[in-house]
Design a protein around this motif. Structure first.
Motif, mmCIF file in Angstrom:
data_model
loop_
_atom_site.group_PDB
_atom_site.id
_atom_site.type_symbol
_atom_site.label_atom_id
_atom_site.label_comp_id
_atom_site.label_asym_id
_atom_site.label_seq_id
_atom_site.Cartn_x
_atom_site.Cartn_y
_atom_site.Cartn_z
ATOM 1 N N UNK A 206 0.839 -1.198 0.000
ATOM 2 C CA UNK A 206 0.000 0.000 0.000
ATOM 3 C C UNK A 206 0.878 1.254 0.000
ATOM 4 N N UNK A 207 1.885 1.199 0.944
ATOM 5 C CA UNK A 207 2.803 2.350 1.046
ATOM 6 C C UNK A 207 3.526 2.575 -0.279
ATOM 7 N N UNK A 208 4.001 1.439 -0.846
ATOM 8 C CA UNK A 208 4.725 1.549 -2.113
ATOM 9 C C UNK A 208 3.837 2.145 -3.207
ATOM 10 N N UNK A 209 2.517 1.728 -3.184
ATOM 11 C CA UNK A 209 1.592 2.239 -4.211
ATOM 12 C C UNK A 209 1.478 3.760 -4.091
ATOM 13 N N UNK A 210 1.280 4.192 -2.792
ATOM 14 C CA UNK A 210 1.157 5.649 -2.560
ATOM 15 C C UNK A 210 2.435 6.341 -3.032
ATOM 16 N N UNK A 211 3.561 5.714 -2.639
ATOM 17 C CA UNK A 211 4.859 6.302 -2.999
ATOM 18 C C UNK A 211 5.017 6.358 -4.516
ATOM 19 N N UNK A 212 4.516 5.271 -5.173
ATOM 20 C CA UNK A 212 4.611 5.210 -6.639
ATOM 21 C C UNK A 212 3.851 6.378 -7.276
ATOM 22 N N UNK A 213 2.640 6.659 -6.680
ATOM 23 C CA UNK A 213 1.837 7.772 -7.212
ATOM 24 C C UNK A 213 2.639 9.082 -7.122
ATOM 25 N N UNK A 214 3.216 9.270 -5.882
ATOM 26 C CA UNK A 214 4.022 10.490 -5.681
ATOM 27 C C UNK A 214 5.195 10.542 -6.650
ATOM 28 N N UNK A 215 5.850 9.372 -6.762
ATOM 29 C CA UNK A 215 7.041 9.308 -7.628
ATOM 30 C C UNK A 215 6.675 9.633 -9.078
ATOM 31 N N UNK A 216 5.462 9.124 -9.471
ATOM 32 C CA UNK A 216 5.013 9.378 -10.845
ATOM 33 C C UNK A 216 4.824 10.888 -11.050
ATOM 34 N N UNK A 217 4.174 11.496 -10.008
ATOM 35 C CA UNK A 217 3.955 12.957 -10.096
ATOM 36 C C UNK A 217 5.305 13.677 -10.202
ATOM 37 N N UNK A 218 6.258 13.210 -9.338
ATOM 38 C CA UNK A 218 7.595 13.812 -9.340
ATOM 39 C C UNK A 218 8.267 13.645 -10.689
ATOM 40 N N UNK A 219 8.059 12.433 -11.250
ATOM 41 C CA UNK A 219 8.694 12.138 -12.542
ATOM 42 C C UNK A 219 8.158 13.091 -13.620
ATOM 43 N N UNK A 220 6.787 13.256 -13.612
ATOM 44 C CA UNK A 220 6.161 14.157 -14.595
ATOM 45 C C UNK A 220 6.723 15.568 -14.455
ATOM 46 N N UNK A 221 6.810 15.979 -13.156
ATOM 47 C CA UNK A 221 7.298 17.327 -12.870
ATOM 48 C C UNK A 221 8.745 17.461 -13.341
ATOM 49 N N UNK A 222 9.513 16.357 -13.060
ATOM 50 C CA UNK A 222 10.938 16.381 -13.418
ATOM 51 C C UNK A 222 11.105 16.491 -14.928
ATOM 52 N N UNK A 223 10.266 15.731 -15.684
ATOM 53 C CA UNK A 223 10.407 15.786 -17.142
ATOM 54 C C UNK A 223 10.009 17.173 -17.667
ATOM 55 N N UNK A 224 8.952 17.759 -16.992
ATOM 56 C CA UNK A 224 8.537 19.119 -17.381
ATOM 57 C C UNK A 224 9.675 20.111 -17.126
ATOM 58 N N UNK A 225 10.281 19.941 -15.907
ATOM 59 C CA UNK A 225 11.397 20.827 -15.532
ATOM 60 C C UNK A 225 12.578 20.651 -16.484
ATOM 61 N N UNK A 226 12.786 19.372 -16.881
ATOM 62 C CA UNK A 226 13.897 19.087 -17.790
ATOM 63 C C UNK A 226 13.708 19.839 -19.111
ATOM 64 N N UNK A 227 12.422 19.812 -19.614
ATOM 65 C CA UNK A 227 12.100 20.546 -20.840
ATOM 66 C C UNK A 227 12.370 22.035 -20.680
ATOM 67 N N UNK A 228 11.876 22.569 -19.512
ATOM 68 C CA UNK A 228 12.092 24.001 -19.232
ATOM 69 C C UNK A 228 13.572 24.321 -19.211
#
Ligand code: ATP
Length: 466
Positions: A206-228
């Motif tokens: 369960x914890x990993x799932x929650x963490x995965x969601x956060x990580x996914x959000x972070x990943x999206x943000x990171x890729x957006x930041x990378x583009x910027x």
């Protein structure tokens, strides 16, 4: 599945300890029947199988000699027992296990000692490999090799005839036996452990799932930041290039600017000098004007003559200044002298004060002395001292009179002393005489009193005597 091949028994119960008495029992598939009259050793075979497979001795064999062949029967002090079992383990590998014991006849009882066992395995190539180990380790090894649990071996396969009625025992005992045989307690524990593990792992998932969601959000943000970042970097490169071109254009302008700056500094310096000189000129003009106003007799000679007059004047001024400094020096010395004299004056004034005080005391003493002289002269009838001034002549005459009077008095005193001494001697003689008389009188009084006491005591024994 494992299968038993054969077993050799030596030195157990009725099986003798000698090598020639060793018995080998062959087991057949699928069944081996052991038949024989009572006391021939059928139970012993089962007991030996149970012991070799589980390490458990038959019931009532706690006393050492009961399971091992009795040393008394063998007429030996010590008997060695040995059981060997050859079997195929669960993997089909041929295995030989050997266990040994010794029974020793002590004074009253037989003691049993279990020796280390040996497990020998023969691999596919036919090579033998022996492992000697402690009994507990062999027990574990046997259970693994046979693939049957110890409770099953003990209670089902090699169940002793004396314990064979356990299925008829009371509820709890029976349940415990079944639990042991089916290892249900272990399974329940294992199930409980599995359940707990599953729960903890579920929560972890369960914890990993929650963490995965956060990580996914972070990943999206990171890729957006990378583009910027890429965009900013490309902009930065372009900006750097334009800055470089501007810098290259700026170099000649800066050189020109620094030249202009140097020239501007020179102009500023010159302007300052002009202002300064102008103000100096104005000041000098004003001074000249004032001087011209104060000049009464304007010098009519040439500049040379003026310079000479000025030099003479300066010499005179110098002479006056020298004289002034000499006067100043003299004035300082005089001031110092004056200071010292003032100091001396104050010391002398102090001495004068002291002397005046002493003179006063002296006058007082003279007055007192004159009064005393007058009193003394009256007392001892010295003539010429009453009501007149006591001059030094008078004083010396008075002293002479006193000295004469004193000598007269000393002479009279001496005469008187001689008279008194004579009188004293006479008086002392008189006193001695009187003392002697007194002593005599006291003695006679004492004698008379004693006599009186004795005479009165005869008349009245109780009367008081004073
Ligand atoms: N310590 C011992 N030393 C020597 N012999 C013993 C010892 N203990 C038991 N025996 C003998 O071993 C034999 C026991 O044999 P066992 O009980 O195995 O026979 P059995 O064939 O099972 O008999 P049953 O049919 O009566 O059960 C008896 O003859 C007994 O006298």
């Amino acid at each position: 599945m494992s299968s038993i091949d054969k077993m050799s028994v030596q030195g157990i119960r009725s099986f003798g300890p000698d090598d020639k008495e060793k018995q080998i029992i062959q087991f057949f598939t699928p069944l081996t029947l052991i038949l024989g009259p009572n006391g021939t050793g059928k139970t012993t075979v089962i007991e030996a199988l149970k012991y070799i497979t589980t390490g458990v001795m038959p019931p009532g064999a706690t006393r050492g000699g009961a399971f091992v062949h009795d040393p008394k029967f063998a007429n030996e002090r010590e008997v060695k027992a040995q059981i060997r079992l050859q079997f195929h383990d669960v993997s089909g590998q041929m295995t030989i296990v050997q266990r040994s014991m010794t029974a020793t006849q002590k004074l009253k009882q037989v003691t049993l000692k279990t020796l280390d066992g040996v497990i020998t395995r023969r691999n596919a190539a036919g090579e033998k490999k022996s492992i000697s180990s402690k009994c507990a380790e062999i027990d574990k090894e046997m259970i693994t090799a046979l693939g049957v649990s110890k409770p099953v071996l003990e209670n089902v396969i090699f169940c002793h005839q004396e314990e064979a009625n356990w299925p008829l025992s009371e509820g709890k005992q029976l349940k415990d036996k079944f639990d042991d045989i089916f290892a249900s307690t272990r399974y329940v524990k294992a199930l409980e452990t599995i359940r707990k593990l599953k729960m903890s792992q579920d929560s972890t998932v369960k914890e990993y799932r929650i963490e995965t969601t956060y990580l996914k959000q972070h990943k999206d943000k990171a890729s957006q930041l990378e583009g910027d970042l890429n965009e900013v970097q490309s902009k930065l490169i372009a900006s750097k290039e334009s800055v470089n071109s501007i810098v290259s254009k700026l170099d000649p302008i800066e050189n020109k600017l620094s030249q202009i700056g140097a020239k501007s500094d020179d102009i500023y310096r010159l302007q300052n000098n002009i202002t300064k000189h102008t103000s100096e000129k104005k000041e000098m003009e004003r001074t000249v004007e004032e001087l011209q106003k104060n000049i009464e007799n304007e010098f009519q000679g040439s500049v040379e003559e003026l310079k000479r007059v000025l030099a003479e004047f300066q010499n005179k001024v110098q002479e006056r200044e020298d004289t002034l400094s000499q006067f100043k020096q003299q004035s300082r010395e005089l001031e110092r002298e004056c200071e010292q004299l003032n100091k001396k004056k104050s010391e002398l004034l102090l001495q004068v004060g002291k002397l005046e005080q002493e003179a006063q005391v002296h006058d007082d003493n003279i007055t007192k002395r004159n009064i005393l002289i007058e009193q003394f002269a009256d007392k001892y009838q010295f003539e010429g001292f009453s009501g007149c001034e006591i001059t030094d002549e008078k004083y010396r005459s008075f002293i002479e009179n006193v000295r004469n009077k004193l000598e007269t008095m000393v002479t009279e005193g001496k005469n008187l002393k001689v008279d008194f001494e004579e009188k004293e001697k006479k008086v002392q003689l008189k006193i001695d005489e009187l003392k002697e008389n007194k002593t005599k009188l006291e003695q006679s009084e004492h004698i008379k009193r004693n006599m009186m006491v004795r005479s009165v005591g005869k008349k009245c024994p109780y009367s008081k005597v004073d």
